[in-house]
Scaffold this active site. Structure first.
Site, PDB file in Angstrom:
ATOM      1  N   HIS A 148       0.870  -1.186   0.000  1.00  0.00           N
ATOM      2  CA  HIS A 148       0.000   0.000   0.000  1.00  0.00           C
ATOM      3  C   HIS A 148       0.903   1.232   0.000  1.00  0.00           C
ATOM      4  CE1 HIS A 148      -2.717   2.963   1.945  1.00  0.00           C
ATOM      5  NE2 HIS A 148      -3.709   2.229   1.478  1.00  0.00           N
ATOM      6  N   ASP A 161       2.816  -4.705   8.108  1.00  0.00           N
ATOM      7  CA  ASP A 161       1.653  -3.816   8.015  1.00  0.00           C
ATOM      8  C   ASP A 161       0.424  -4.709   8.162  1.00  0.00           C
ATOM      9  OD1 ASP A 161      -0.614  -2.629   6.990  1.00  0.00           O
ATOM     10  OD2 ASP A 161       0.327  -1.881   5.162  1.00  0.00           O
ATOM     11  N   GLN A 180      -4.794  -4.944   6.915  1.00  0.00           N
ATOM     12  CA  GLN A 180      -5.837  -5.869   6.450  1.00  0.00           C
ATOM     13  C   GLN A 180      -5.890  -7.139   7.282  1.00  0.00           C
ATOM     14  OE1 GLN A 180      -8.111  -5.172   4.168  1.00  0.00           O
ATOM     15  NE2 GLN A 180      -7.182  -3.200   3.674  1.00  0.00           N
ATOM     16  N   LYS A 198     -10.515  -0.890  10.490  1.00  0.00           N
ATOM     17  CA  LYS A 198     -10.676  -2.041   9.583  1.00  0.00           C
ATOM     18  C   LYS A 198     -10.992  -3.311  10.380  1.00  0.00           C
ATOM     19  CE  LYS A 198      -7.339  -0.259   6.256  1.00  0.00           C
ATOM     20  NZ  LYS A 198      -8.126   0.403   5.220  1.00  0.00           N
ATOM     21  N   CYS A 208      -4.970   2.401  -3.559  1.00  0.00           N
ATOM     22  CA  CYS A 208      -3.753   2.987  -2.954  1.00  0.00           C
ATOM     23  C   CYS A 208      -2.588   1.999  -3.048  1.00  0.00           C
ATOM     24  CB  CYS A 208      -3.971   3.411  -1.505  1.00  0.00           C
ATOM     25  SG  CYS A 208      -5.277   4.597  -1.322  1.00  0.00           S
TER      26      CYS A 208
HETATM   27  N1  C6P Z   1      -6.405   0.479   2.789  1.00  0.00           N
HETATM   28  C1  C6P Z   1      -8.294   0.117   1.297  1.00  0.00           C
HETATM   29  O1  C6P Z   1      -9.393   0.390   0.819  1.00  0.00           O
HETATM   30  P1  C6P Z   1      -5.002   3.653   7.210  1.00  0.00           P
HETATM   31  O2  C6P Z   1      -5.598   4.510   6.138  1.00  0.00           O
HETATM   32  O3  C6P Z   1      -3.802   4.306   7.857  1.00  0.00           O
HETATM   33  O4  C6P Z   1      -5.993   3.157   8.204  1.00  0.00           O
HETATM   34  O5  C6P Z   1      -4.480   2.326   6.483  1.00  0.00           O
HETATM   35  C2  C6P Z   1      -3.623   2.417   5.410  1.00  0.00           C
HETATM   36  C3  C6P Z   1      -3.384   1.058   4.831  1.00  0.00           C
HETATM   37  C4  C6P Z   1      -2.149   0.473   4.980  1.00  0.00           C
HETATM   38  N2  C6P Z   1      -1.884  -0.761   4.532  1.00  0.00           N
HETATM   39  C5  C6P Z   1      -2.817  -1.488   3.917  1.00  0.00           C
HETATM   40  C6  C6P Z   1      -2.485  -2.877   3.459  1.00  0.00           C
HETATM   41  C7  C6P Z   1      -4.098  -0.957   3.725  1.00  0.00           C
HETATM   42  O6  C6P Z   1      -5.024  -1.688   3.131  1.00  0.00           O
HETATM   43  C8  C6P Z   1      -4.386   0.362   4.163  1.00  0.00           C
HETATM   44  C9  C6P Z   1      -5.714   0.997   3.907  1.00  0.00           C
HETATM   45  C10 C6P Z   1      -7.745   0.946   2.437  1.00  0.00           C
HETATM   46  O7  C6P Z   1      -7.635  -0.822   0.879  1.00  0.00           O
HETATM   47  C11 C6P Z   1      -7.827   2.401   2.142  1.00  0.00           C
HETATM   48  S1  C6P Z   1      -6.763   2.888   0.828  1.00  0.00           S
END
Ligand code: C6P
Length: 405
Positions: free
Chosen positions: A122, A199, A202, A225, A363
């Site tokens: 991401h 990370d 997910q 999430k 993203c």
């Molecule tokens: N992915 C998706 O629709 P935040 O925004 O900080 O809570 O998470 C960022 C992030 C980091 N790593 C991974 C693997 C992610 O999937 C995400 C967030 C969302 O897939 C929004 S782009």
């Protein structure tokens, strides 16, 4: 096995209609819906428990502090961290990665040192390292993936060397669903003396995560999430690393004493939590952890695996549909494209059927570049989804396809 149909009743938003149709929410990768337990915990906090934490000597503030610190203990248990000193509350994974880049890496890495990521990251696990590259001249290296959306551990072992200082990898890809073998990747990183970060944006809603078993140095999660509120997440880091790292931000709560000449910092984890924290968010995240623990992460993973297989088999019957991401180990995420139909057109029509899916590059633009597509339609599952949702997804895709071709 918990009654996953009954779980649906705990999510008020799922009882409503969208465009006149019962809501089918399949965008859990973007954010999950919230159970009553979380909603009511946050509501109760603002109704009868609200006060600032770590500051007041009066009962209301002490009780707010206990709730907030209780939530930290819940997260510690959820991740099986050794100590609550290792649980730093942040806004989410994005902030956690930036914290590691700007505090740990900016302090301990130098020009020419290597940070290894994968091709399926991401943007939040790419851009902070590019910023650091501008600042101190690190080298950012990328472990490629194959056309199934998997990285090769043998290739990783060949890429790490004495210059590798950090390997930072998504535990589960948001764009492909791939689940990476973070335990083995961590071993490979450690074999050359590099640190390892996962990370978990997910992963934490879908898989059992044990940071001691993985032996990772850093692990990041986002509360929203995993059935918790937005604006709260966690950076787990080994205590000795956090001890050695300088603060990421300065302000109230992260200090022990301040004069105009110098500041003595607070103990862990508060050294990394400047300012009034997201108290309601932290407490709400604690309730989300309770929700998941009561279901049992093994059972959640097994149930979502059934949904994934059912959906994958159905989708494969649709002519012209190509699934992007067919790793052997996958979580409940399916990305796909159909012939020349633009994913945004497909998702817009599906919305008319009350079905929420994401159409985007998610993203993760380098993933799109690998598969030579501008974007995909993505259906991502949560504990409240069922086989009926998938049948409606399939019917809606078939209808939309008819209209768009
Ligand atoms: N992915 C998706 O629709 P935040 O925004 O900080 O809570 O998470 C960022 C992030 C980091 N790593 C991974 C693997 C992610 O999937 C995400 C967030 C969302 O897939 C929004 S782009």
């Amino acid at each position: 096995m918990p009654d996953f149909d009954q779980i649906r009743q705990q999510f008020p938003i799922l009882q409503q209609t969208e465009n006149g149709q019962p809501l089918v929410y399949l965008d859990n990768g973007a954010t999950s819906q919230k159970p009553l337990k979380v909603i009511e915990t946050i509501e109760r906090y603002y109704r009868v428990q609200n006060a600032n934490v770590h500051r007041g000597v009066y009962g209301l503030s002490e009780r707010a502090t206990e709730l907030y610190e209780g939530a930290r203990e819940k997260v510690r248990g959820f991740l099986n961290a050794k100590s609550t000193k290792e649980i730093v509350f942040v806004r989410g994974v994005t902030e956690a990665v930036n914290l590691v880049a700007q505090s740990w890496a900016r302090t301990f890495l130098k020009a020419g040192d290597e940070v290894l990521i994968t091709e399926m990251e991401h943007h939040s696990n790419i851009v902070p390292w590019q910023l650091l590259r501008e600042q101190i001249g690190i080298r950012l290296r990328v472990l490629p993936m194959n056309d199934k959306g998997e990285v090769c551990l043998g290739a990783m072992a060949d890429m790490v060397n004495e210059h590798t200082k950090l390997v930072s990898v998504t535990h589960m890809s948001n764009a492909l669903g791939t689940i990476n073998d973070v335990k083995r990747m961590c071993e490979i990183a450690h074999s050359v003396g590099a640190k390892f970060m996962a990370d978990g944006a997910q992963a934490t809603a879908h898989l059992k995560v044990d940071v001691q078993d993985i032996d990772c140095d850093f692990y990041a999660l986002s509360g929203h999430k995993m059935y918790g509120p937005t604006g709260i997440g966690v950076l787990y880091a080994k205590e000795e690393l956090l001890e050695a790292m300088p603060p990421y931000q300065g302000g109230g709560d992260m200090i022990y004493s301040v004069t105009f000449d110098s500041t003595e910092f607070n103990v862990l984890p508060y050294k990394f939590e400047a300012g009034t924290p997201n108290i309601a968010g932290g407490i709400g995240l604690g309730a989300a952890v309770d929700f998941l623990q009561e279901l049992g992460m093994d059972k959640v993973a097994a149930y979502e695996d059934e949904l994934l297989h059912y959906a994958t088999n159905q989708l494969k019957q649709i002519e012209g549909l190509r699934i992007i991401g067919e790793a052997e180990r996958k979580g409940g995420v399916i990305s796909f494209i159909i012939d020349d139909i633009h994913p945004h057109d497909m998702a817009t029509l599906m919305d008319q059927d009350g079905i929420c899916v994401r159409a985007s590059h998610h993203c993760a633009m380098p993933v799109m570049q690998h598969f030579k597509v501008p974007s995909t339609v993505r259906a991502s599952f949560g504990v409240y989804n069922n086989f009926d949702d998938i049948d409606r997804l399939i019917a809606s895709i078939e209808e939309s396809k008819e209209m768009l071709l």
